[in-house]
Design an enzyme around this catalytic site. Sequence first.
Site, PDB file in Angstrom:
ATOM      1  N   THR A  41      59.365  25.006  40.689  1.00 21.04           N
ATOM      2  CA  THR A  41      60.094  23.450  40.339  1.00 21.04           C
ATOM      3  C   THR A  41      60.724  24.046  39.255  1.00 21.04           C
ATOM      4  O   THR A  41      60.392  24.109  37.814  1.00 21.04           O
ATOM      5  CB  THR A  41      59.912  22.193  40.466  1.00 21.04           C
ATOM      6  OG1 THR A  41      59.843  22.379  41.624  1.00 21.04           O
ATOM      7  CG2 THR A  41      60.349  20.803  39.733  1.00 21.04           C
ATOM      8  N   GLN A 115      60.160  25.949  50.769  1.00 24.66           N
ATOM      9  CA  GLN A 115      58.882  25.543  50.544  1.00 24.66           C
ATOM     10  C   GLN A 115      59.186  24.031  50.223  1.00 24.66           C
ATOM     11  O   GLN A 115      60.186  23.162  50.184  1.00 24.66           O
ATOM     12  CB  GLN A 115      58.332  25.295  48.658  1.00 24.66           C
ATOM     13  CG  GLN A 115      56.862  25.289  48.941  1.00 24.66           C
ATOM     14  CD  GLN A 115      56.597  24.814  47.833  1.00 24.66           C
ATOM     15  OE1 GLN A 115      56.692  24.206  46.779  1.00 24.66           O
ATOM     16  NE2 GLN A 115      54.842  25.308  47.740  1.00 24.66           N
ATOM     17  N   ASN A 199      48.210  21.477  45.614  1.00 22.92           N
ATOM     18  CA  ASN A 199      49.237  21.621  44.341  1.00 22.92           C
ATOM     19  C   ASN A 199      48.721  19.724  43.932  1.00 22.92           C
ATOM     20  O   ASN A 199      49.365  18.988  43.455  1.00 22.92           O
ATOM     21  CB  ASN A 199      49.970  21.493  44.152  1.00 22.92           C
ATOM     22  CG  ASN A 199      50.183  22.787  43.103  1.00 22.92           C
ATOM     23  OD1 ASN A 199      48.864  24.015  43.104  1.00 22.92           O
ATOM     24  ND2 ASN A 199      50.570  24.032  43.236  1.00 22.92           N
ATOM     25  N   TYR A 201      49.246  17.210  46.559  1.00 21.75           N
ATOM     26  CA  TYR A 201      50.545  16.524  46.944  1.00 21.75           C
ATOM     27  C   TYR A 201      49.801  16.293  48.349  1.00 21.75           C
ATOM     28  O   TYR A 201      49.169  16.062  48.403  1.00 21.75           O
ATOM     29  CB  TYR A 201      52.055  17.400  47.260  1.00 21.75           C
ATOM     30  CG  TYR A 201      52.222  17.619  45.609  1.00 21.75           C
ATOM     31  CD1 TYR A 201      52.827  17.251  44.734  1.00 21.75           C
ATOM     32  CD2 TYR A 201      52.497  18.770  45.460  1.00 21.75           C
ATOM     33  CE1 TYR A 201      53.134  16.941  43.522  1.00 21.75           C
ATOM     34  CE2 TYR A 201      52.828  19.451  43.462  1.00 21.75           C
ATOM     35  CZ  TYR A 201      53.364  18.195  43.182  1.00 21.75           C
ATOM     36  OH  TYR A 201      54.029  18.792  42.183  1.00 21.75           O
ATOM     37  N   ARG A 248      50.934  27.227  52.058  1.00 27.03           N
ATOM     38  CA  ARG A 248      50.539  27.131  50.336  1.00 27.03           C
ATOM     39  C   ARG A 248      48.580  26.458  50.367  1.00 27.03           C
ATOM     40  O   ARG A 248      49.024  25.426  50.745  1.00 27.03           O
ATOM     41  CB  ARG A 248      50.981  26.550  49.153  1.00 27.03           C
ATOM     42  CG  ARG A 248      50.531  27.365  48.484  1.00 27.03           C
ATOM     43  CD  ARG A 248      52.148  27.130  47.158  1.00 27.03           C
ATOM     44  NE  ARG A 248      51.854  28.817  46.297  1.00 27.03           N
ATOM     45  CZ  ARG A 248      51.757  28.840  45.135  1.00 27.03           C
ATOM     46  NH1 ARG A 248      52.405  27.614  44.636  1.00 27.03           N
ATOM     47  NH2 ARG A 248      51.072  29.699  44.562  1.00 27.03           N
ATOM     48  N   ASN A 256      47.027  17.627  38.959  1.00 28.21           N
ATOM     49  CA  ASN A 256      47.680  15.987  40.138  1.00 28.21           C
ATOM     50  C   ASN A 256      45.980  14.685  40.487  1.00 28.21           C
ATOM     51  O   ASN A 256      46.310  14.136  41.129  1.00 28.21           O
ATOM     52  CB  ASN A 256      48.442  16.127  41.484  1.00 28.21           C
ATOM     53  CG  ASN A 256      50.125  16.476  40.516  1.00 28.21           C
ATOM     54  OD1 ASN A 256      50.186  16.125  39.889  1.00 28.21           O
ATOM     55  ND2 ASN A 256      50.584  17.342  41.617  1.00 28.21           N
ATOM     56  N   GLY A 343      54.366  33.913  39.051  1.00 27.31           N
ATOM     57  CA  GLY A 343      55.458  32.236  38.933  1.00 27.31           C
ATOM     58  C   GLY A 343      56.296  32.488  37.627  1.00 27.31           C
ATOM     59  O   GLY A 343      57.187  32.994  37.175  1.00 27.31           O
ATOM     60  N   ARG A 344      54.962  32.517  36.409  1.00 26.99           N
ATOM     61  CA  ARG A 344      56.697  32.289  35.057  1.00 26.99           C
ATOM     62  C   ARG A 344      56.726  33.712  34.686  1.00 26.99           C
ATOM     63  O   ARG A 344      57.839  33.921  33.949  1.00 26.99           O
ATOM     64  CB  ARG A 344      54.769  31.019  33.754  1.00 26.99           C
ATOM     65  CG  ARG A 344      54.835  30.231  33.914  1.00 26.99           C
ATOM     66  CD  ARG A 344      53.296  30.396  33.209  1.00 26.99           C
ATOM     67  NE  ARG A 344      52.697  30.732  34.033  1.00 26.99           N
ATOM     68  CZ  ARG A 344      51.284  30.268  33.051  1.00 26.99           C
ATOM     69  NH1 ARG A 344      50.517  30.548  32.605  1.00 26.99           N
ATOM     70  NH2 ARG A 344      50.253  31.405  34.082  1.00 26.99           N
TER      71      ARG A 344
END
Length: 401
Positions: A41, A115, A199, A201, A248, A256, A343-344
């Site tokens: 994101t 995604q 994550n 959600y 995923r 969260n 990712g990063r």
Amino acid sequence: MNVATASSTQTPAYPGASKLFQPVALGRYRLPHRIAMAPLTRSRARQPCNVPGPLNASYYAQRASAAVIISEATQVSMQGQGYAWTPGIHSLEQIEGWRLVTGAVHGVGGLIFLQLWHVGRISHPSLQPDCMLPVAPSAIRPAGEAFIENETGEGALVPFVTPRALQAEEMPYLVQQYVRGARNAMEAGFDGVEVHGANGYLLEQFICSRTNLRDDDYGRRVENRARLLLEVLDEVCELCGPDRVGVRLSPLSTFNDVADDEPEATFGYIAGKLNDYGLAYLHVINPDAAALEQGSEVGPGVRRMLDLMRETYRGTLMIAGGFGRDSAEMWLQEGRADLIAFGRKFIANPDLPERLRQSAPLNDPDPATFYGGGAKGYTDYLTLAQERGEAPRPQIDDRWR
Ligand SMILES: Cc1cc2nc3c(=O)[nH]c(=O)nc-3n(C[C@H](O)[C@H](O)[C@H](O)COP(=O)(O)O)c2cc1C
């Protein structure tokens, strides 16, 4: 001279035997290597209406040498949005915007999945249609704060609210939100979709026992808590073909404010059920990224969970979370995964596969520019070639295709 030629004098850390650079099948696709770009994101969709644009297209095209790009989480509906400025895949304008992205990525030989995202309770009325309450399996307020846009157009953190518990009659409508998102993604030119079941959600709120206190067909037993995920998969696989669908999951994560009382039973069951689908891949987040970043092995509980996922799920397995070149290589060598998602490191290194191939130094990501803003910290990280003063160029190495 292509990028590979320029670097051919470097000695890789695993000469000849690197698994990172061996091809692998991903559903209907054959990938040239095993370095995937994890979903990230970046909160830079054009406003109003959360539409991807040319800046986003450049960002993704710069990273097209990933074996596969998984797009940032993308809301399937207005109800599914949980953060300011994230892109959607529920309007015509958004489909058009995403076409720019997929066109740019395909133009330089890349592969990109979208995604599919519904945040459930991780939202706020100011992000919801008609300022309604966010929805969730049960009316339990998450700890923490939502990221919204305030009256002056700036980002702001506000406490989460207690969501409205979904009624059983609404479940087909939720499934249809994912189906519409998948249909739109296909229309926008994506090569596949990843169902975001991780994550904390919506789908994970259903999966995990602490966020799902329902006593109907979607609650209590694991078969019921996994039902929404599996219903979504039934329909999305029917629409796209299962070999263009990934999922995923994030077992053991408490991100969260989710938690499950029997994670091995829950995620073992789900991994087993996923075998029935013939998916392109299962994507699991390593919850102990910190250990890998410090150069150690993940903790024993995490190891057991990741082994369980590997042993139970018989298809292609992608793992993300804290990987560097050596840990990625080691996990592939040991057969603990088939692909590694970064990712990063992909945020800060648009040419990450080439840098890993050469064991070249990596740029450090700047967390201050992760979310929101423009080109700074987004499309201005340099490739090795740019560091050498060469003009930017497509990042695909022909030998990998
Ligand atoms: C800035 C940022 C944004 C992220 N956005 C998403 C997202 O949209 N969807 C998702 O599933 N995970 C998201 N993640 C998690 C990453 O996909 C990945 O699992 C995590 O960064 C660990 O991998 P890494 O150690 O290689 O960075 C995000 C992580 C970061 C740092």
